[in-house]
Design an enzyme around this catalytic site. Sequence first.
Site, short mmCIF file in Angstrom:
data_model
loop_
_atom_site.label_atom_id
_atom_site.label_comp_id
_atom_site.label_asym_id
_atom_site.label_seq_id
_atom_site.Cartn_x
_atom_site.Cartn_y
_atom_site.Cartn_z
N SER A 57 25.82 23.43 56.74
CA SER A 57 26.82 23.64 57.77
C SER A 57 26.46 24.84 58.65
O SER A 57 25.87 25.82 58.17
CB SER A 57 28.20 23.88 57.14
OG SER A 57 29.14 24.29 58.11
N GLN B 81 24.49 20.24 59.98
CA GLN B 81 25.74 19.87 60.65
C GLN B 81 26.09 20.93 61.69
O GLN B 81 26.21 22.11 61.36
CB GLN B 81 26.89 19.76 59.67
CG GLN B 81 28.22 19.46 60.37
CD GLN B 81 29.41 19.55 59.45
OE1 GLN B 81 29.90 18.56 58.96
NE2 GLN B 81 29.88 20.77 59.19
N TYR C 224 28.65 22.63 64.19
CA TYR C 224 29.95 22.91 64.80
C TYR C 224 29.65 23.18 66.27
O TYR C 224 28.95 24.14 66.57
CB TYR C 224 30.59 24.16 64.19
CG TYR C 224 31.49 23.93 63.01
CD1 TYR C 224 32.87 24.11 63.14
CD2 TYR C 224 30.99 23.58 61.76
CE1 TYR C 224 33.72 23.94 62.06
CE2 TYR C 224 31.82 23.40 60.68
CZ TYR C 224 33.19 23.58 60.83
OH TYR C 224 34.02 23.41 59.76
N HIS D 152 37.54 15.25 56.99
CA HIS D 152 37.25 16.66 56.71
C HIS D 152 37.82 17.08 55.35
O HIS D 152 38.33 18.19 55.18
CB HIS D 152 37.81 17.56 57.82
CG HIS D 152 37.02 18.81 58.03
ND1 HIS D 152 35.94 18.88 58.88
CD2 HIS D 152 37.13 20.06 57.51
CE1 HIS D 152 35.44 20.10 58.87
NE2 HIS D 152 36.14 20.84 58.04
#
Length: 388
Positions: free
Chosen positions: A114, A135, A137, A283
Site C-alpha cells: 500500500s 496499490q 492511493y 475496503h
Amino acid sequence: MSQKFEYNTRYPSVEDLKIKARKRIPRFAFDYLTGGANEELNLARNENDFDNILLKPQYLLASDEIDLSVELFGRRYSAPFGVSPIGLQGLMWPNAPEILAKAAAENDIPYILSTVSTSSIERIAEVSDGKAWFQLYHPTENKLRDDIIKRLQVVECPVLVVLVDVPAFGLRYREIKSGLSMPPKMSVSNILQTFACPTWGIETLRHGIPSFATLKPYMEKGLDLAQLGQFMNKTFTGKVDVEKIKAIRDLWKGPLVLKGIATDEDMQASIALGVDGVIVSNHGGRQLDASESSINSLIRLASNPEYKKNIKIMLDGGIRSGVDLARAHAVGSEFNFMGRPFMYGVGALGAAGGKHTINMFKTHLYQVMKQLSLSKIADFPQRLQSIL
C-alpha cells in the site's frame, strides 16, 4: 496421495491466529486492524455472507492430481490467493511488510504494498525480488502521482493497483477513540498498552518507529503527529474518477487493476477504460457500512458473461478459510486477496507468520478440492450447489 504444506499445527485456523495476535499486539493497533466503519455491520456481512454459498461433492468421480496454481497477467502463481494491501502494517507488527513480501515471493503468491504502508517501494522490491504489486492511493497532485509511477517503473513493478473506494476516509469509531484517526495522537492509554506487549515493543525498537516510508521523499523533515495528519489529509484529499484513471492508463503500460469496484456502473467504466482487472471489494468494511458484502457484489458481477470476457474479476474481503476460497471460486472469482488473516499470522508468529498463513490456506484449499473431487481451480463453478 495427500500433499503436505508445512505450518504450525497449534494454529490451524485464522481464528487461532487472531486469538494469539490479540495477546501480542497493543489494543490500539489491534483495533485499527480489526475495526470497520460506523457500527461495523458491513464488516460482519463480509464474513457471514459466505455461509450462504453451498458446494456439492462428487465422491464417486475419479479425480486427477490436484493443482492449486493459477495464471494471472502472464505469470503462474502457486495458489489462487495473495496478500492484500494494508496501511500502517508496521504499526500492527514491526517489519510486517517485509515479512509478508518476502514470504509471498518465496512461496509464489502476490503481495500488494500500500502507498500508506510502512516500507518503501524500493525496499519491498528488493526483498520480493521485484515480484510485489503496488496499490496507489491517488494523490491530490498529479505530479506526485507521476513520480510514484516512475519509481514503480524503475523497480519493474509487475502490477499497479489503483484504489478507488476512498473518496473520504471512513468514519471508524474505534480509531477515533484510540487516537489513530487523522491527525493521530499517542495517548497515555496507548502508551500503557505497549507495556503489556513486550515483544511488540522490543521489535518496534529494533526496526524503528513505523512511518509512511514510500511518502518520505515528499514530506518535510521533522513533522510532528499533528503535522503528519495535515500532510496526509492534504496529500490524499479527493476522489478517483474516469479522467484520473485515463491518465494512469496512459502512463502505465503494464497490467492495471482497480480495487474497490462493486457495481455494474463502475465495472462497465473499468472495461471501457481498458483496465486489465478489478478487485471487487468494500475496503474490508472500513468505508461504507450500508453497502453489500464483497462476496455478494462479486456474485452479481461475475454472473455477467460479458464482464468475464473482458476483464479479470478478483475478490478481497471476508475470506477466513480455504472453504471460503472455494466458495469464492465457485461463484466466479478468478483470484482472491486477504489482508487481516495475514496480519493475524505475523502478529501471532512474527517472522514465521507469513509462510505459516500461506501454507495454512493451501492446506485448507487442498483438502476442500480432495473432498469435492476437483483437480483444477477453474473447475470450482461445477461444484456450486446453491446460493441461499
